[in-house]
Motif scaffolding. Structure first.
Motif, PDB file in Angstrom:
ATOM      1  N   LYS A   1       0.849  -1.188   0.000  1.00 12.60           N
ATOM      2  CA  LYS A   1       0.000   0.000   0.000  1.00 12.60           C
ATOM      3  C   LYS A   1       0.892   1.248   0.000  1.00 12.60           C
ATOM      4  CE  LYS A   1      -3.872  -2.096   2.566  1.00 12.60           C
ATOM      5  NZ  LYS A   1      -4.650  -2.054   3.834  1.00 12.60           N
ATOM      6  N   LEU A   2       1.196   1.719  -1.186  1.00 11.74           N
ATOM      7  CA  LEU A   2       2.017   2.921  -1.350  1.00 11.74           C
ATOM      8  C   LEU A   2       1.219   3.948  -2.138  1.00 11.74           C
ATOM      9  CD1 LEU A   2       5.428   1.250  -2.289  1.00 11.74           C
ATOM     10  CD2 LEU A   2       4.836   2.297  -0.091  1.00 11.74           C
ATOM     11  N   GLY A   3       1.293   5.206  -1.731  1.00  8.21           N
ATOM     12  CA  GLY A   3       0.564   6.265  -2.411  1.00  8.21           C
ATOM     13  C   GLY A   3       1.404   6.948  -3.470  1.00  8.21           C
ATOM     14  N   GLU A   4       0.738   7.656  -4.383  1.00  8.55           N
ATOM     15  CA  GLU A   4       1.435   8.319  -5.483  1.00  8.55           C
ATOM     16  C   GLU A   4       2.493   9.295  -4.990  1.00  8.55           C
ATOM     17  OE1 GLU A   4      -1.016  10.060  -8.486  1.00  8.55           O
ATOM     18  OE2 GLU A   4      -2.343   8.324  -8.610  1.00  8.55           O
ATOM     19  N   GLU A   5       2.241   9.899  -3.814  1.00  4.62           N
ATOM     20  CA  GLU A   5       3.198  10.866  -3.269  1.00  4.62           C
ATOM     21  C   GLU A   5       4.519  10.208  -2.877  1.00  4.62           C
ATOM     22  OE1 GLU A   5       1.046   9.097   0.186  1.00  4.62           O
ATOM     23  OE2 GLU A   5       0.455   9.848  -1.793  1.00  4.62           O
ATOM     24  N   GLN A   6       4.542   8.875  -2.823  1.00  5.55           N
ATOM     25  CA  GLN A   6       5.755   8.160  -2.445  1.00  5.55           C
ATOM     26  C   GLN A   6       6.615   7.770  -3.645  1.00  5.55           C
ATOM     27  OE1 GLN A   6       3.070   5.681   0.125  1.00  5.55           O
ATOM     28  NE2 GLN A   6       4.884   5.525   1.409  1.00  5.55           N
ATOM     29  N   MET A   7       6.161   8.108  -4.847  1.00  8.24           N
ATOM     30  CA  MET A   7       6.972   7.836  -6.031  1.00  8.24           C
ATOM     31  C   MET A   7       8.094   8.867  -6.157  1.00  8.24           C
ATOM     32  SD  MET A   7       4.572   6.386  -9.119  1.00  8.24           S
ATOM     33  CE  MET A   7       3.243   7.566  -9.086  1.00  8.24           C
ATOM     34  N   MET A   8       9.216   8.439  -6.731  1.00  9.50           N
ATOM     35  CA  MET A   8      10.358   9.328  -6.951  1.00  9.50           C
ATOM     36  C   MET A   8      10.917   9.104  -8.350  1.00  9.50           C
ATOM     37  SD  MET A   8      12.488   8.995  -3.368  1.00  9.50           S
ATOM     38  CE  MET A   8      13.565  10.377  -3.787  1.00  9.50           C
ATOM     39  N   THR A   9      11.597  10.124  -8.876  1.00  6.91           N
ATOM     40  CA  THR A   9      12.300   9.948 -10.139  1.00  6.91           C
ATOM     41  C   THR A   9      13.725   9.480  -9.860  1.00  6.91           C
ATOM     42  OG1 THR A   9      13.154  12.210 -10.203  1.00  6.91           O
ATOM     43  CG2 THR A   9      10.971  11.829 -11.178  1.00  6.91           C
ATOM     44  N   PHE A  10      14.321   8.841 -10.842  1.00  4.61           N
ATOM     45  CA  PHE A  10      15.695   8.365 -10.677  1.00  4.61           C
ATOM     46  C   PHE A  10      16.674   9.537 -10.588  1.00  4.61           C
ATOM     47  CE2 PHE A  10      13.681   4.615 -12.613  1.00  4.61           C
ATOM     48  CZ  PHE A  10      14.077   3.652 -11.708  1.00  4.61           C
ATOM     49  N   SER A  11      16.366  10.626 -11.280  1.00  8.66           N
ATOM     50  CA  SER A  11      17.262  11.789 -11.220  1.00  8.66           C
ATOM     51  C   SER A  11      17.260  12.395  -9.812  1.00  8.66           C
ATOM     52  CB  SER A  11      16.855  12.837 -12.260  1.00  8.66           C
ATOM     53  OG  SER A  11      15.512  13.245 -12.086  1.00  8.66           O
ATOM     54  N   GLU A  12      16.103  12.419  -9.155  1.00  7.25           N
ATOM     55  CA  GLU A  12      16.038  12.904  -7.773  1.00  7.25           C
ATOM     56  C   GLU A  12      16.929  12.065  -6.867  1.00  7.25           C
ATOM     57  OE1 GLU A  12      11.553  14.679  -7.112  1.00  7.25           O
ATOM     58  OE2 GLU A  12      11.778  12.513  -7.272  1.00  7.25           O
ATOM     59  N   ILE A  13      16.864  10.747  -7.043  1.00  2.00           N
ATOM     60  CA  ILE A  13      17.656   9.850  -6.200  1.00  2.00           C
ATOM     61  C   ILE A  13      19.145  10.029  -6.495  1.00  2.00           C
ATOM     62  CG2 ILE A  13      18.124   7.443  -5.602  1.00  2.00           C
ATOM     63  CD1 ILE A  13      15.171   6.871  -6.253  1.00  2.00           C
ATOM     64  N   ALA A  14      19.497  10.244  -7.770  1.00  2.00           N
ATOM     65  CA  ALA A  14      20.898  10.471  -8.132  1.00  2.00           C
ATOM     66  C   ALA A  14      21.448  11.702  -7.414  1.00  2.00           C
ATOM     67  CB  ALA A  14      21.037  10.631  -9.644  1.00  2.00           C
TER      68      ALA A  14
END
Length: 400
Positions: free
Chosen positions: A263-276
């Protein structure tokens, strides 16, 4: 010297959870899990990879009688054993690893000679990168669909108490062939769920799992190579520990035919560039944004510690790349109440074993011909009418 602790980084920057998402569900089901695992004979297929190995670590505290691990990678099996024995983990005296493919004849001998209470399969082609042409797609369908059906046929001889085979979030409304192959695999599982106790799970990207883009960030830094990532693709993430725990719960506590998801919400998604960017900050570096792969590689070849690190972020334009992820589609019936942090898709369409055997036979006939990628896509569309393949003519292998 770069100091980087993967688990701490994941908890702080990606999942933003200091405790496992599934800790409450595990705590509430301690007795049930103990009863299911304690003194049982367990077979884990594809057990040397990130998810399989974390599944093993999740079940070992419940003290199974025996543990057999099969994986095609001899090197990763060796590392798995070293890793397990270097920790304070319970390891059954009957622990053995086998380096072979679960579609092989020698695997068939293994499963015919032994009675397993729990069979958990993590062996799969799971990267969109693996669908570049008809040969790569044939290997993917062989592994994800044909070998799964062969495993189920073998399991009918000595029926386990539980059989689990991992799926993917990309099977929900698939736009790539990998996701479609897993959707076909789910059809196969559902057909056999009438005679075997079968469950599966769709879940998010496993942060820093073997072969993932995030794992690649570590490799790029170690090799003084630029970081490269899409800036427009959003993904859900779970930690490696959570991936194993999710599959433990799904493999043992569901009803036959259940498909689990976090149960994960859309607000918990991240882009790979953000993580980089967060990754570089964590190791004390700042990004130097480049306009091309060529510029990034040139700067990386001259990079010295203390200077900004070259990165190349881009809009995704490769085949089969979905901009966001889903765990179920509008036609799925979902049980939200059984677990605190897990939803369960209840399968409403259960094909017959006869139907899936015909499906598999039709794919085998097609793959034995001189065909093109679009011929396979057309046949997939016949069995999955909602499959909307995104074809751009570009493969992920054309990216850094």
């Amino acid at each position: 010297m770069i100091d980087f602790r993967v688990d701490a980084f994941i908890n702080k920057n990606i999942t933003k959870r200091q405790k496992s998402l599934f800790s409450k569900d595990i705590l509430e089901n301690q007795d049930a899990l103990t009863k299911k695992i304690n003194s049982k004979n367990i077979l884990v297929i594809g057990g040397a990879g990130t998810i399989g190995s974390n599944y093993i670590k999740a079940i070992l505290p419940y003290k199974p009688k025996s543990l057999t691990v099969v994986d095609y990678s001899e090197n990763e099996l060796t590392e798995l054993t070293r890793d397990l024995r270097s920790q304070e983990l319970y390891i059954p005296s009957e622990y053995i690893t086998y380096p072979f493919d679960f579609g092989s004849n020698v695997f068939e001998k293994l499963i015919n000679r032994n009675q397993y209470d729990i069979i958990a399969c993590f062996a799969a082609h799971k990267h969109v990168r693996s669908e570049k042409d008809q040969l790569a797609i044939e290997a993917m369908i062989n592994n994800n669909v044909f070998n799964t059906q062969k495993l189920l046929e073998l399991a009918l001889i000595n029926k386990p108490e539980h059989l689990f085979s991992v799926s993917t979030d990309k099977a929900a409304n698939p736009v790539n062939i990998m996701g479609a192959s897993k959707k076909l695999m789910e059809k196969v599982l559902m057909a056999y769920s009438k005679t075997l106790n079968i469950t599966t799970a769709r879940f998010a990207n496993v942060a820093f799992s073997n072969g993932s883009l995030l794992y690649g960030f570590i490799q790029r830094i170690m090799k003084r190579q630029p970081l490269s990532a899409p800036s427009d693709v959003k993904r859900y993430f779970v930690s490696p520990e959570e991936s194993g725990q999710l599959c433990m719960i799904a493999s043992l506590l569901g009803e036959s035919g259940d498909i689990f998801f976090p149960k994960l919400g859309e607000e918990q998604m991240m882009t790979f560039s953000e993580i980089a960017e967060l990754f570089l900050k964590e190791i004390g570096l700042t990004p130097q944004y480049c306009h091309s792969e060529y510029e990034a590689k040139e700067l990386a070849s001259r990079w010295e510690f203390g200077y900004p690190y070259p990165v190349y972020f881009f809009d995704s334009d490769t085949s089969g790349e979905k901009m966001y992820e889903e765990f179920f589609d509008q036609n799925d019936t979902v049980d939200w109440s059984k677990f605190k942090e897990l939803g369960v898709v209840k399968s409403s369409e259960i094909p017959s074993i006869k139907d899936v055997k015909e499906l598999i036979n039709e794919f085998k006939i097609l793959l034995n011909k001189n065909i093109k990628k679009e011929d396979i896509v057309s046949l997939i569309n016949h069995y999955l009418p909602d499959f909307s393949h995104i074809e751009t003519g570009k493969s992920l292998d054309q990216k850094m």
